[in-house]
Write a protein that holds these residues in place. Structure first.
Motif, short mmCIF file in Angstrom:
data_model
loop_
_atom_site.label_atom_id
_atom_site.label_comp_id
_atom_site.label_asym_id
_atom_site.label_seq_id
_atom_site.Cartn_x
_atom_site.Cartn_y
_atom_site.Cartn_z
N ALA A 1 -6.89 0.26 23.92
CA ALA A 1 -8.30 -0.45 23.20
C ALA A 1 -8.05 -0.90 21.89
CB ALA A 1 -8.55 1.36 23.01
N ALA A 2 -7.26 -0.73 21.23
CA ALA A 2 -7.22 -1.72 20.43
C ALA A 2 -7.11 -3.51 20.40
CB ALA A 2 -5.96 -0.92 19.09
N MET A 3 -6.38 -3.59 21.29
CA MET A 3 -6.08 -5.00 21.90
C MET A 3 -8.26 -5.37 21.72
SD MET A 3 -2.87 -4.65 23.84
CE MET A 3 -2.54 -6.25 24.43
N GLU A 4 -8.55 -4.12 22.69
CA GLU A 4 -9.35 -4.73 24.25
C GLU A 4 -11.04 -4.91 22.09
OE1 GLU A 4 -11.10 -5.11 26.80
OE2 GLU A 4 -9.67 -3.62 28.00
N THR A 5 -10.79 -4.32 21.31
CA THR A 5 -11.38 -3.96 20.17
C THR A 5 -11.31 -5.67 19.41
OG1 THR A 5 -11.72 -1.54 20.40
CG2 THR A 5 -11.82 -3.29 18.44
N GLY A 6 -10.19 -5.07 19.15
CA GLY A 6 -9.57 -6.97 18.40
C GLY A 6 -10.65 -8.33 19.47
N SER A 7 -9.46 -8.19 20.48
CA SER A 7 -10.48 -9.30 21.48
C SER A 7 -12.10 -9.79 21.54
CB SER A 7 -10.13 -9.36 22.68
OG SER A 7 -11.14 -8.78 23.93
N GLU A 8 -12.87 -8.47 21.65
CA GLU A 8 -13.89 -8.47 21.34
C GLU A 8 -14.45 -9.36 20.17
OE1 GLU A 8 -18.00 -8.33 22.82
OE2 GLU A 8 -15.78 -8.59 24.01
N ALA A 9 -13.76 -8.46 18.67
CA ALA A 9 -14.36 -8.77 17.71
C ALA A 9 -14.15 -10.68 17.08
CB ALA A 9 -13.48 -8.12 16.80
N VAL A 10 -12.58 -11.14 17.40
CA VAL A 10 -12.97 -12.10 18.36
C VAL A 10 -14.05 -13.43 18.60
CG1 VAL A 10 -11.12 -14.04 19.16
CG2 VAL A 10 -9.65 -12.29 17.98
N ARG A 11 -14.25 -12.68 19.37
CA ARG A 11 -15.07 -13.63 20.76
C ARG A 11 -16.28 -13.69 20.23
NH1 ARG A 11 -19.00 -12.92 23.85
NH2 ARG A 11 -19.25 -10.42 23.12
N LEU A 12 -16.83 -12.70 19.04
CA LEU A 12 -17.96 -12.54 18.45
C LEU A 12 -17.85 -13.70 17.16
CD1 LEU A 12 -18.74 -8.74 18.12
CD2 LEU A 12 -20.02 -10.71 19.61
N LEU A 13 -17.05 -13.81 16.76
CA LEU A 13 -16.44 -15.06 15.44
C LEU A 13 -15.93 -16.36 16.49
CD1 LEU A 13 -14.57 -12.16 13.56
CD2 LEU A 13 -16.16 -13.56 12.87
N ASP A 14 -15.87 -16.42 17.85
CA ASP A 14 -15.25 -17.95 18.71
C ASP A 14 -16.46 -18.53 18.61
OD1 ASP A 14 -12.90 -17.65 18.81
OD2 ASP A 14 -12.98 -17.05 20.82
#
Length: 240
Positions: free
Chosen positions: A67-80
């Motif tokens: 879940a932490a990996m999914e949350t982190g990847s989503e945060a990155v996507r929003l900043l991409d």
């Protein structure tokens, strides 16, 4: 070097080492973003990570590594921007040794692999840990034919396309096993890279034994969920 990689660090109660890990990750070539997912910590993990230069996302309760990996990847996507960053996942307790993670990014950046998995050159003997490793390695071999040197190693660099293809991730500590099987079965290229990383060794007290029991449970669940796919790949022999 043009920034093209984001580091995602799942962390829980790692205030003593997360600062050094974040600083080392920020020094990696091509890294312009470090996201720490504070997975329900009860210490100052989030505050220390932020002070070291990370963007911090917090889970109000512990939700587990996947879940932490999914949350982190989503945060990155929003900043991409227009071009998605590669995702480099690192453990929170690597400290200064996180600087050697550059070797993991190289084959992905060069287009030679879709996921690169770390193999620690220096191994720390972990009491009882070998059982979980053996179960994961054997399961990956049965499913794909791939012989993983360190199947539970969480230090991995992936393209955004590879990460999205593997979602939803296997639960908890089964995430690495599930990632490897799912990406190989979908035709993505996976390689292993030796690195000079070290992290905190797991002891033999009751907390460590409980941790390993949870690992075994999650790895077994990840494999069991993929067994129907494994069986369907081999036609049944006709009965006589």
């Amino acid at each position: 070097m043009t920034p093209d990689t984001a580091v995602v660090i799942p962390a829980r109660n790692e205030a003593d080492r997360i600062g050094a890990t974040v600083k080392a990750a920020l020094d990696l070539p091509g890294v312009d973003l470090v996201v720490v997912v504070d997975d329900g910590s009860t210490d100052q993990t989030g505050r220390v990570a932020r002070a070291a230069g990370a963007r911090v996302v917090r889970h109000s309760r512990n939700r587990g590594k996947a879940a932490a990996m999914e949350t982190g990847s989503e945060a990155v996507r929003l900043l991409d921007g227009d071009t998605p960053r590669h995702l480099l996942f690192l453990d929170a307790d690597l400290g200064d040794s996180a600087r050697t993670a550059a070797a993991l990014v190289e084959p992905v950046r060069a287009g030679k692999a879709d996921m690169a998995i770390a193999v620690f050159a220096t191994r720390v003997k972990l009491g009882g840990h070998g059982i979980v490793v053996r179960v994961a390695r054997d399961g990956i071999r049965r499913a794909t034919g791939f012989e993983a040197a360190q199947p539970l190693n969480g230090q991995r660099c992936l393209t955004r396309a590879a990460f999205e293809a593997a979602r939803p991730l296997a639960h908890g500590f089964g995430v690495e096993t599930g990632l490897t099987i799912d990406l190989l079965r979908k035709g993505f290229r996976v390689c292993e890279v030796e690195v000079e990383m070290v992290h905190r060794a797991t002891g033999n007290d009751w907390r460590a034994q409980l941790h390993r029991a949870k690992q075994l449970r999650d790895v077994a669940r990840a494999l069991a969920a993929r067994e129907p796919v494994i069986r369907s790949a081999f036609p049944k022999r006709p009965t006589r």
